[in-house]
Structures are given as structure tokens and as C-alpha cells.
Design an enzyme around this catalytic site. Structure first.
Site, PDB file in Angstrom:
ATOM      1  N   SER A 211       0.626  -1.131   0.018  1.00 42.21           N
ATOM      2  CA  SER A 211      -0.166  -0.013   0.289  1.00 42.21           C
ATOM      3  C   SER A 211       1.192   1.060  -0.205  1.00 42.21           C
ATOM      4  CB  SER A 211      -0.776  -0.472   1.382  1.00 42.21           C
ATOM      5  OG  SER A 211      -1.837   0.954   0.716  1.00 42.21           O
ATOM      6  N   HIS A 352      -7.472  -6.135   0.318  1.00 36.49           N
ATOM      7  CA  HIS A 352      -5.825  -4.593   0.237  1.00 36.49           C
ATOM      8  C   HIS A 352      -5.483  -5.542   1.092  1.00 36.49           C
ATOM      9  CE1 HIS A 352      -3.842  -1.505  -0.164  1.00 36.49           C
ATOM     10  NE2 HIS A 352      -4.322  -0.709   0.804  1.00 36.49           N
TER      11      HIS A 352
HETATM   12  C1  GTR Z   1      -5.574   4.446   1.822  1.00 33.56           C
HETATM   13  C2  GTR Z   1      -4.869   5.062   0.441  1.00 33.56           C
HETATM   14  C3  GTR Z   1      -4.143   4.206  -0.188  1.00 33.56           C
HETATM   15  C4  GTR Z   1      -2.974   3.867   0.886  1.00 33.56           C
HETATM   16  C5  GTR Z   1      -4.002   3.379   1.584  1.00 33.56           C
HETATM   17  C6  GTR Z   1      -2.797   2.329   2.357  1.00 33.56           C
HETATM   18  O1  GTR Z   1      -6.463   5.257   2.655  1.00 33.56           O
HETATM   19  O2  GTR Z   1      -5.956   5.768  -0.244  1.00 33.56           O
HETATM   20  O3  GTR Z   1      -2.965   5.217  -1.452  1.00 33.56           O
HETATM   21  O4  GTR Z   1      -1.865   4.072   0.497  1.00 33.56           O
HETATM   22  O5  GTR Z   1      -4.699   4.193   1.958  1.00 33.56           O
HETATM   23  O6  GTR Z   1      -1.300   2.759   2.627  1.00 33.56           O
HETATM   24  O7  GTR Z   1      -2.395   1.591   3.188  1.00 33.56           O
END
Ligand code: GTR
Length: 373
Positions: A211, A352
Site C-alpha cells: 500500500s 487490500h
Molecule cells: C489508503 C490510500 C491508499 C493506500 C492505503 C494504505 O487510504 O488511499 O493510497 O496507500 O491507504 O496505505 O493502506
């Protein structure tokens, strides 16, 4: 490519996206603060290393946790930062609890931005240490908040303020680095230490991140050629995902919600990505010919899996300059059908996250590209 274009593109990423990493911070100092030969039931030797900058004492430093597979003479090593601290990565009870600023979490185990005992092992599913060590790899990790706390004012307490001349107002001046730049700098300092560690094969390091830390591993891998393999897990916007596709998170959204991650110029491309002279396939190409692995997840549409894939696909033309093979088709492979050439990609079912499935592919990829030669 290596003599002129690569350097030009690197500068464009400094200018337009991440800011310039300072090179005048002085030599880092490494102190091994603890060594345990029979960690994880004898599987590994665990070390803690405190990294500091003697010429920049205002920075409180970073504590690296290193697991070395016992019985392996010179191990290749995965290098990555964590969201929750060393005590969250490991389930071992004697790993010191981080005392640094932490992001609040839904489970309420972070109180007043401090970790509690309940956060031990909370990130361990993302770091299957035993499996990685059994495959013959070492793991070196540190808490990203040691470098800079992840909030809009974090720069005031972190590395960026500590090393700025004024100590304040460092963030928004054109060209100066954002938090991703600072975190990536931290990854390179871990690589510095690993050059001195005899049980590590320092020519064979894989940088990995998830991420926002996947954006960070791509930027670290772009700048630091000592990372022989570069892995981006669900890195999305500002990472592997093409800016010019307005799908899921956009440049406008990310620079509004997380302005501190980037250099100030990046926000000028909100709603006008086409005005930016670069896009993210060029970030991946900066690592070439070193193998890059990009991974997406079906339920992580926010990160734009197709945009992540297309970056890797378009970086293929640079791999070809080296006689290497990129992705075989502009079409994405099917779900849970990894493709590994001189680069790697998969789109996993699920959300995710970093899972054992992701690590299985990374270990296979690293085996092939780091152990063979
Ligand atoms: C989210 C963000 C992403 C990603 C994510 C993370 O809120 O929009 O770009 O980086 O966080 O790091 O878990």
C-alpha cells in the site's frame, strides 16, 4: 538508458512526485543492541540494530529488527517497513513494544497514539516470518513511524524536520521530499547496514512494501540499485497505478487526503494528470533491468488493479532494451494466476492486504532472481 534517460526520469520523479532525497545527512551509525541466537524456536537469529545519524542528532533514529535463518551462511534478504512496529510484525513476546506515535486503529488497541501490549503480533499475518526463513531468506524490517509519523504534521517530529536547516517549514517548499521519500531513505539505510552483516548476502536484497509502503518500496527501488528485486503489493495511486487512468483513488483525492506523502508539486496534477511529464510505468522502468513484481487484489479496486498492471506492461519496453522479458500481454492474467517472467504480476482474490498467497509468489520470484546467480 543507464547513461542518460534513466537519470532524467529519476529527476522528473523527484521534481513532480516524491521530492529530492537529501544526500548530505552524514554517515549513519549502526549499533547492534540485542542478539538472540535461538529466536522462533531456534529457526533464526534475531538482532536489533539502532540506526542513527550522528551529524543530525535531532532525529531519534530507527530500530531495525533482523531475522537471519540459522544454518544459512549468506542469506538473501527481504527488506520492508511495517505499519505497526517490530512488535506487531513478530509474535515473539520479548520484542520491545514501540513507544513511538501510532495511527489509531478500529480495534482501539492504540491508545493516545501509543501501542499497547494488545498490538503484539497484530501485523504478523502480513509477515509470515517462519515460512520466509524456512525458504532460506532473511527479513529486515523497521517501523515506518521511526522515520516519520504518518500524519499531516508528522514531518515536524520526524526525520524531515530533524534534518532541515530551519527545523520547520520543510514540507511544502517545491522540490523537497515528502514522507514517502523519507521512508524510502530509511529502507536504503537498512540496506547500508546489511552490507556490513556477514550472514547476509548483501548483493541479493529484495525491497517490499504494501500500500503506501508499496509506493515507498517502488521509490526506494527506483533510487537504490542495491535492491536487486523490487516488490509492490497493492500500492495503487502514487505507486504502481497509472495516474492517467482516473479509476479508484485519483491524484486529486490522494493529494488532498495525504498531502504529506509527496512533494508539493504533485498536487498540481489533481484533475490534470495529463499535464504531468511522467506516469507510473516510468517509475517501474527505473528499476529495470532488476526484476519488479507488482501485485493487485480483486477487491482492492481503490488501487486500480488494471492501472497497476498497465504500468508493469508498459515498463516492458525498457526491459526489452536489456534483452529481458516483461509481461507477455496487455491483457491481465486471470485471478490467482500469477505470471513470472523477468517481472512478475498477480491479481489475487480477496481484499487490500498482504497474505500468505502473496508471499508464496514473492518467495518464488526471489528464489529465481536472487538465489540463482
Ligand atoms: C489508503 C490510500 C491508499 C493506500 C492505503 C494504505 O487510504 O488511499 O493510497 O496507500 O491507504 O496505505 O493502506
Amino acid at each position: 538508458w543507464m547513461n542518460s534517460r534513466r537519470g532524467e526520469i529519476l529527476k522528473l520523479f523527484e521534481q513532480h512526485v516524491y521530492g529530492k532525497t537529501p544526500t548530505n545527512l552524514g554517515a549513519p551509525k549502526f549499533e547492534v543492541t540485542a542478539t538472540k541466537m535461538d529466536a522462533l524456536g531456534g529457526l533464526a537469529t534475531r538482532k536489533f540494530i539502532h540506526v542513527s545519524l550522528p551529524e543530525r542528532p535531532a532525529w531519534q533514529g530507527m530500530d531495525v529488527m533482523l531475522y537471519l535463518p540459522n544454518g544459512v551462511k549468506a542469506a538473501p534478504c527481504f527488506v520492508g517497513l511495517s505499519f505497526g512496529g517490530n512488535h506487531a510484525v513478530s509474535v515473539e513476546k520479548d520484542v520491545p513494544l514501540s513507544t513511538r506515535w501510532m495511527r489509531e486503529s478500529k480495534d482501539k488497541h492504540i491508545v493516545n497514539h501509543k501501542a499497547t501490549e494488545a498490538t503484539r503480533g497484530s501485523e504478523s499475518s502480513r509477515w509470515p516470518l517462519e515460512k520466509i526463513l524456512k525458504a532460506g531468506f532473511a527479513v529486515a524490517t523497521a517501523y515506518y513511524g521511526d522515520i516519520e509519523p504518518d500524519h499531516a504534521d508528522g514531518w515536524k517530529e520526524g526525520l524531515r524536520a530533524a534534518v532541515s536547516r530551519a527545523g520547520v517549514n520543510t514540507t511544502w517548499r517545491g522540490g523537497e521530499w515528502g514522507a514517502i521519500g523519507a521512508w524510502a531513505w530509511g529502507l536504503s539505510r537498512i540496506a547500508d547496514f546489511l552490507q556490513t552483516e556477514s550472514q547476509i548476502d548483501a548483493r541479493h536484497l529484495a525491497v517490499i512494501g504494501h500500500s503506501r509502503l508499496g509506493k515507498t518500496s517502488l521509490w526506494a527501488g527506483a533510487q537504490d540499485e542495491r535492491f536487486g528485486v523490487v516488490i509492490s503489493n497493492n500500492s495503487g495511486e502514487g505507486g504502481a497505478a497509472l495516474m492517467r487512468r482516473d479509476f479508484g483513488e485519483t491524484t486529486a483525492i490522494i493529494t488532498k487526503v495525504f498531502p504529506h506523502w509527496f512533494t508539493s508539486q504533485y498536487a498540481n496534477y489533481a484533475g490534470r494528470a495529463a499535464a504531468c511529464p511522467i506516469d507510473m510505468h516510468m517509475l517501474i522502468a527505473l528499476a529495470a533491468p532488476r526484476p519488479v513484481y507488482v501485485a493487485s487484489a480483486v477487491e482492492d479496486q481503490w488501487a486500480d488493479p488494471r492501472g497497476e498492471y498497465l504500468s508493469l506492461w508498459h515498463a516492458g519496453s525498457v526491459y526489452r532494451l536489456f534483452g529481458r522479458v516483461g509481461m507477455p500481454s496487455e491483457q491481465m492474467p486471470g485471478v490467482d494466476m500469477p505470471v513470472q517472467t523477468d517481472v512478475g504480476y498477480h491479481i489475487r482474490s480477496g481484499k487490500h492486504d498482504v497474505t500468505d498467497y502473496d508471499w508464496q509468489q514473492y518467495v518464488k520470484f526471489a528464489d529465481r532472481h536472487l538465489k540463482a546467480h
